[in-house]
Design a protein around this motif. Sequence first.
Motif, PDB file in Angstrom:
ATOM      1  N   ASP A   1       0.863  -1.306   0.123  1.00 54.89           N
ATOM      2  CA  ASP A   1       0.235   0.198   0.088  1.00 54.89           C
ATOM      3  C   ASP A   1       0.845   1.357  -0.006  1.00 54.89           C
ATOM      4  O   ASP A   1       1.936   1.200   0.643  1.00 54.89           O
ATOM      5  CB  ASP A   1      -0.997  -0.099   1.174  1.00 54.89           C
ATOM      6  N   GLY A   2       0.378   2.151  -0.746  1.00 60.92           N
ATOM      7  CA  GLY A   2       1.484   3.267  -0.808  1.00 60.92           C
ATOM      8  C   GLY A   2       2.359   3.454  -2.111  1.00 60.92           C
ATOM      9  O   GLY A   2       2.698   4.627  -2.356  1.00 60.92           O
TER      10      GLY A   2
ATOM     11  N   GLN B   1      -5.243   1.981  -7.832  1.00 64.28           N
ATOM     12  CA  GLN B   1      -5.873   2.683  -6.874  1.00 64.28           C
ATOM     13  C   GLN B   1      -7.418   1.627  -7.106  1.00 64.28           C
ATOM     14  O   GLN B   1      -7.938   1.561  -8.219  1.00 64.28           O
ATOM     15  CB  GLN B   1      -6.290   4.051  -7.025  1.00 64.28           C
TER      16      GLN B   1
ATOM     17  N   LYS C   1      -8.822   5.579   0.636  1.00 69.09           N
ATOM     18  CA  LYS C   1      -8.412   4.052   0.642  1.00 69.09           C
ATOM     19  C   LYS C   1      -7.295   3.890  -0.406  1.00 69.09           C
ATOM     20  O   LYS C   1      -7.297   4.204  -1.553  1.00 69.09           O
ATOM     21  CB  LYS C   1      -9.509   3.110   0.317  1.00 69.09           C
ATOM     22  N   GLY C   2      -6.029   3.223   0.267  1.00 69.11           N
ATOM     23  CA  GLY C   2      -4.654   2.992  -0.650  1.00 69.11           C
ATOM     24  C   GLY C   2      -4.098   4.087  -0.940  1.00 69.11           C
ATOM     25  O   GLY C   2      -3.062   3.997  -1.570  1.00 69.11           O
ATOM     26  N   LYS C   3      -4.245   5.206  -0.363  1.00 64.30           N
ATOM     27  CA  LYS C   3      -3.467   6.605  -0.541  1.00 64.30           C
ATOM     28  C   LYS C   3      -2.720   6.720   0.867  1.00 64.30           C
ATOM     29  O   LYS C   3      -2.994   6.383   1.744  1.00 64.30           O
ATOM     30  CB  LYS C   3      -4.355   7.530  -1.148  1.00 64.30           C
ATOM     31  N   THR C   4      -1.592   7.506   0.709  1.00 61.55           N
ATOM     32  CA  THR C   4      -0.771   7.808   1.779  1.00 61.55           C
ATOM     33  C   THR C   4      -1.541   8.856   2.713  1.00 61.55           C
ATOM     34  O   THR C   4      -1.797   9.920   2.099  1.00 61.55           O
ATOM     35  CB  THR C   4       0.663   8.032   1.402  1.00 61.55           C
TER      36      THR C   4
ATOM     37  N   ARG D   1       0.004   4.259   5.094  1.00 58.39           N
ATOM     38  CA  ARG D   1       0.082   3.811   3.764  1.00 58.39           C
ATOM     39  C   ARG D   1      -1.337   3.554   3.229  1.00 58.39           C
ATOM     40  O   ARG D   1      -1.418   4.027   1.708  1.00 58.39           O
ATOM     41  CB  ARG D   1       1.041   2.556   3.450  1.00 58.39           C
ATOM     42  N   ASP D   2      -2.200   3.234   3.906  1.00 62.85           N
ATOM     43  CA  ASP D   2      -3.501   2.833   3.476  1.00 62.85           C
ATOM     44  C   ASP D   2      -4.448   4.151   4.297  1.00 62.85           C
ATOM     45  O   ASP D   2      -4.658   3.743   5.451  1.00 62.85           O
ATOM     46  CB  ASP D   2      -4.071   1.466   3.283  1.00 62.85           C
TER      47      ASP D   2
ATOM     48  N   TYR E   1      -7.569   3.708   6.787  1.00 65.50           N
ATOM     49  CA  TYR E   1      -7.614   3.227   8.294  1.00 65.50           C
ATOM     50  C   TYR E   1      -7.083   4.597   9.145  1.00 65.50           C
ATOM     51  O   TYR E   1      -7.054   4.340  10.190  1.00 65.50           O
ATOM     52  CB  TYR E   1      -6.298   2.258   8.191  1.00 65.50           C
TER      53      TYR E   1
END
Length: 218
Positions: A71-72, A78, A100-103, A152-153, A156
Amino acid sequence: LIHFYKRTMHPLAYIVCLSFLLFTSAKKASDEAKPDWAKKSITDYTDADLERLLDQWDEDEEPIPADELPDGHPDKPQPQLDMSKLDMSNPEEVMKLTKKGKTVMMFVRITNFKTREETEEITSLWQTGLYNNHVQAERFLIEDDRVMFMFRDGGYAWEAKDFLVEQERCLEVQLEQQTYKGKFAPEEDEPKEKKDKKNKKKKKKEKKVKATIEKVEL
Protein backbone atom coordinates in the motif's frame (compact mmCIF):
# COMPACT_ATOMS: atom_id res chain seq x y z
CA LEU A 1 26.80 -9.87 3.05
CA ILE A 2 29.66 -11.63 1.23
CA HIS A 3 31.87 -11.66 4.33
CA PHE A 4 28.96 -12.98 6.38
CA TYR A 5 28.64 -16.00 4.09
CA LYS A 6 32.38 -16.58 4.22
CA ARG A 7 32.34 -16.64 8.01
CA THR A 8 29.27 -18.77 8.61
CA MET A 9 28.89 -21.16 5.66
CA HIS A 10 30.87 -24.36 5.18
CA PRO A 11 33.29 -23.97 2.23
CA LEU A 12 31.60 -26.77 0.27
CA ALA A 13 28.13 -25.29 0.79
CA TYR A 14 29.47 -21.88 -0.20
CA ILE A 15 30.80 -23.25 -3.50
CA VAL A 16 27.55 -25.14 -4.20
CA CYS A 17 25.45 -21.98 -3.67
CA LEU A 18 27.67 -19.89 -5.90
CA SER A 19 27.65 -22.59 -8.57
CA PHE A 20 23.85 -22.56 -8.55
CA LEU A 21 23.73 -18.77 -8.82
CA LEU A 22 26.25 -18.74 -11.63
CA PHE A 23 24.45 -21.51 -13.51
CA THR A 24 20.99 -19.94 -13.28
CA SER A 25 22.15 -16.42 -14.09
CA ALA A 26 24.22 -17.38 -17.11
CA LYS A 27 22.47 -20.53 -18.35
CA LYS A 28 21.01 -18.75 -21.38
CA ALA A 29 24.29 -17.31 -22.52
CA SER A 30 26.99 -19.17 -24.44
CA ASP A 31 30.58 -19.15 -23.25
CA GLU A 32 31.44 -16.55 -25.89
CA ALA A 33 28.65 -14.22 -24.69
CA LYS A 34 29.65 -14.40 -21.03
CA PRO A 35 31.62 -11.48 -19.56
CA ASP A 36 35.21 -12.19 -18.56
CA TRP A 37 34.38 -12.32 -14.84
CA ALA A 38 31.76 -15.04 -15.44
CA LYS A 39 34.30 -17.29 -17.17
CA LYS A 40 36.45 -17.54 -14.04
CA SER A 41 36.50 -20.50 -11.73
CA ILE A 42 34.29 -19.87 -8.72
CA THR A 43 37.26 -20.25 -6.41
CA ASP A 44 38.91 -17.28 -8.21
CA TYR A 45 35.94 -14.90 -7.75
CA THR A 46 36.65 -11.58 -6.07
CA ASP A 47 34.14 -9.70 -3.89
CA ALA A 48 33.36 -7.45 -6.87
CA ASP A 49 32.66 -10.51 -9.06
CA LEU A 50 30.29 -11.88 -6.42
CA GLU A 51 28.45 -8.57 -6.21
CA ARG A 52 28.01 -8.58 -10.01
CA LEU A 53 26.65 -12.12 -9.82
CA LEU A 54 24.14 -11.19 -7.12
CA ASP A 55 23.07 -8.07 -9.07
CA GLN A 56 22.49 -10.21 -12.16
CA TRP A 57 20.49 -12.65 -10.06
CA ASP A 58 18.25 -9.76 -8.88
CA GLU A 59 17.79 -8.54 -12.45
CA ASP A 60 16.62 -12.01 -13.57
CA GLU A 61 13.87 -12.11 -10.93
CA GLU A 62 10.34 -11.56 -12.19
CA PRO A 63 8.83 -8.19 -11.20
CA ILE A 64 6.12 -8.13 -8.52
CA PRO A 65 2.63 -7.85 -10.04
CA ALA A 66 1.22 -4.34 -9.67
CA ASP A 67 -1.73 -5.47 -7.56
CA GLU A 68 0.64 -7.19 -5.09
CA LEU A 69 2.73 -4.09 -4.42
CA PRO A 70 2.56 -2.68 -0.86
CA ASP A 71 0.00 0.00 0.00
CA GLY A 72 1.22 3.48 -0.86
CA HIS A 73 3.42 2.31 -3.75
CA PRO A 74 3.01 4.73 -6.70
CA ASP A 75 2.65 1.85 -9.20
CA LYS A 76 -0.10 0.06 -7.28
CA PRO A 77 -3.49 0.57 -8.98
CA GLN A 78 -6.05 2.50 -6.94
CA PRO A 79 -9.23 0.65 -5.98
CA GLN A 80 -12.30 1.56 -7.99
CA LEU A 81 -14.65 3.82 -6.06
CA ASP A 82 -18.38 3.20 -6.40
CA MET A 83 -19.86 6.67 -5.90
CA SER A 84 -23.36 5.21 -5.58
CA LYS A 85 -22.35 3.56 -2.31
CA LEU A 86 -21.09 6.78 -0.72
CA ASP A 87 -23.16 8.32 2.04
CA MET A 88 -22.64 12.01 1.25
CA SER A 89 -24.28 12.96 4.54
CA ASN A 90 -21.31 11.35 6.36
CA PRO A 91 -18.15 13.34 5.45
CA GLU A 92 -15.82 11.08 7.44
CA GLU A 93 -17.05 7.97 5.68
CA VAL A 94 -16.57 9.68 2.32
CA MET A 95 -13.00 10.67 3.23
CA LYS A 96 -12.24 7.17 4.48
CA LEU A 97 -13.30 5.62 1.17
CA THR A 98 -11.65 8.21 -1.08
CA LYS A 99 -8.32 7.91 0.78
CA LYS A 100 -8.23 4.12 0.66
CA GLY A 101 -4.90 2.94 -0.77
CA LYS A 102 -3.40 6.44 -0.56
CA THR A 103 -0.83 7.80 1.91
CA VAL A 104 -2.34 9.94 4.66
CA MET A 105 -0.58 11.82 7.47
CA MET A 106 -2.03 12.55 10.91
CA PHE A 107 -0.64 14.84 13.62
CA VAL A 108 -1.20 14.15 17.31
CA ARG A 109 -0.28 16.30 20.34
CA ILE A 110 -0.10 15.02 23.93
CA THR A 111 -1.27 16.74 27.11
CA ASN A 112 0.75 17.60 30.22
CA PHE A 113 4.05 17.59 28.34
CA LYS A 114 7.06 16.66 30.48
CA THR A 115 9.94 15.38 28.36
CA ARG A 116 10.63 14.37 24.78
CA GLU A 117 11.45 10.87 26.01
CA GLU A 118 8.03 10.56 27.64
CA THR A 119 6.37 11.67 24.39
CA GLU A 120 8.25 8.88 22.60
CA GLU A 121 7.17 6.34 25.20
CA ILE A 122 3.48 7.33 25.21
CA THR A 123 3.10 7.55 21.44
CA SER A 124 4.95 4.26 21.02
CA LEU A 125 2.29 2.63 23.21
CA TRP A 126 -0.38 4.22 21.02
CA GLN A 127 1.31 2.83 17.92
CA THR A 128 1.33 -0.64 19.47
CA GLY A 129 -2.36 -0.24 20.28
CA LEU A 130 -3.05 0.57 16.63
CA TYR A 131 -1.09 -2.49 15.48
CA ASN A 132 -3.11 -4.64 17.87
CA ASN A 133 -6.22 -3.28 16.14
CA HIS A 134 -4.74 -4.22 12.74
CA VAL A 135 -3.99 -0.60 11.82
CA GLN A 136 -0.51 -0.16 10.33
CA ALA A 137 1.09 3.26 10.88
CA GLU A 138 4.59 4.70 10.91
CA ARG A 139 5.38 7.16 13.71
CA PHE A 140 7.68 10.21 13.61
CA LEU A 141 8.42 12.60 16.47
CA ILE A 142 8.27 16.09 14.93
CA GLU A 143 8.07 18.24 18.09
CA ASP A 144 8.74 17.61 21.76
CA ASP A 145 5.02 17.05 22.38
CA ARG A 146 3.80 16.20 18.89
CA VAL A 147 4.09 13.21 16.55
CA MET A 148 3.08 12.34 13.02
CA PHE A 149 1.47 9.04 12.13
CA MET A 150 1.73 8.05 8.47
CA PHE A 151 -0.70 5.54 6.97
CA ARG A 152 0.18 3.82 3.69
CA ASP A 153 -3.50 2.95 3.40
CA GLY A 154 -5.25 6.18 4.33
CA GLY A 155 -8.56 4.43 4.75
CA TYR A 156 -7.42 3.34 8.22
CA ALA A 157 -6.56 6.88 9.38
CA TRP A 158 -10.08 7.62 10.61
CA GLU A 159 -10.21 4.38 12.57
CA ALA A 160 -6.90 5.41 14.15
CA LYS A 161 -8.33 8.85 14.93
CA ASP A 162 -11.24 7.29 16.82
CA PHE A 163 -8.77 5.23 18.84
CA LEU A 164 -6.39 8.09 19.64
CA VAL A 165 -8.97 10.63 20.85
CA GLU A 166 -9.98 8.07 23.49
CA GLN A 167 -6.46 8.00 24.96
CA GLU A 168 -5.97 9.78 28.29
CA ARG A 169 -2.92 11.81 27.24
CA CYS A 170 -4.20 12.83 23.79
CA LEU A 171 -4.74 16.59 23.50
CA GLU A 172 -5.79 16.75 19.87
CA VAL A 173 -5.66 14.94 16.54
CA GLN A 174 -5.29 16.78 13.23
CA LEU A 175 -6.42 14.86 10.17
CA GLU A 176 -7.10 16.24 6.70
CA GLN A 177 -7.40 19.85 7.95
CA GLN A 178 -9.79 18.84 10.72
CA THR A 179 -8.93 19.04 14.43
CA TYR A 180 -10.43 16.55 16.89
CA LYS A 181 -10.07 17.20 20.61
CA GLY A 182 -9.04 14.35 22.89
CA LYS A 183 -11.76 12.99 25.18
CA PHE A 184 -9.68 13.69 28.30
CA ALA A 185 -8.08 16.92 27.09
CA PRO A 186 -8.28 19.73 29.69
CA GLU A 187 -10.48 22.74 28.99
CA GLU A 188 -8.35 25.49 27.53
CA ASP A 189 -8.47 28.98 28.98
CA GLU A 190 -10.26 31.48 26.81
CA PRO A 191 -8.04 34.00 25.02
CA LYS A 192 -7.55 37.25 26.94
CA GLU A 193 -9.23 39.30 24.17
CA LYS A 194 -12.34 37.12 24.36
CA LYS A 195 -12.42 37.38 28.14
CA ASP A 196 -12.08 41.17 28.04
CA LYS A 197 -14.89 41.40 25.51
CA LYS A 198 -17.14 39.28 27.70
CA ASN A 199 -16.30 41.36 30.78
CA LYS A 200 -17.12 44.60 28.93
CA LYS A 201 -20.48 43.22 27.84
CA LYS A 202 -21.20 42.07 31.37
CA LYS A 203 -20.32 45.47 32.88
CA LYS A 204 -22.39 47.28 30.25
CA LYS A 205 -25.37 45.06 31.00
CA GLU A 206 -24.94 45.62 34.75
CA LYS A 207 -24.84 49.39 34.26
CA LYS A 208 -27.97 49.25 32.12
CA VAL A 209 -29.83 47.22 34.75
CA LYS A 210 -28.65 49.57 37.50
CA ALA A 211 -29.79 52.64 35.54
CA THR A 212 -33.19 51.05 34.94
CA ILE A 213 -33.59 50.32 38.67
CA GLU A 214 -32.62 53.88 39.62
CA LYS A 215 -35.12 55.29 37.10
CA VAL A 216 -37.91 53.13 38.53
CA GLU A 217 -37.08 54.24 42.07
CA LEU A 218 -37.34 57.90 41.05
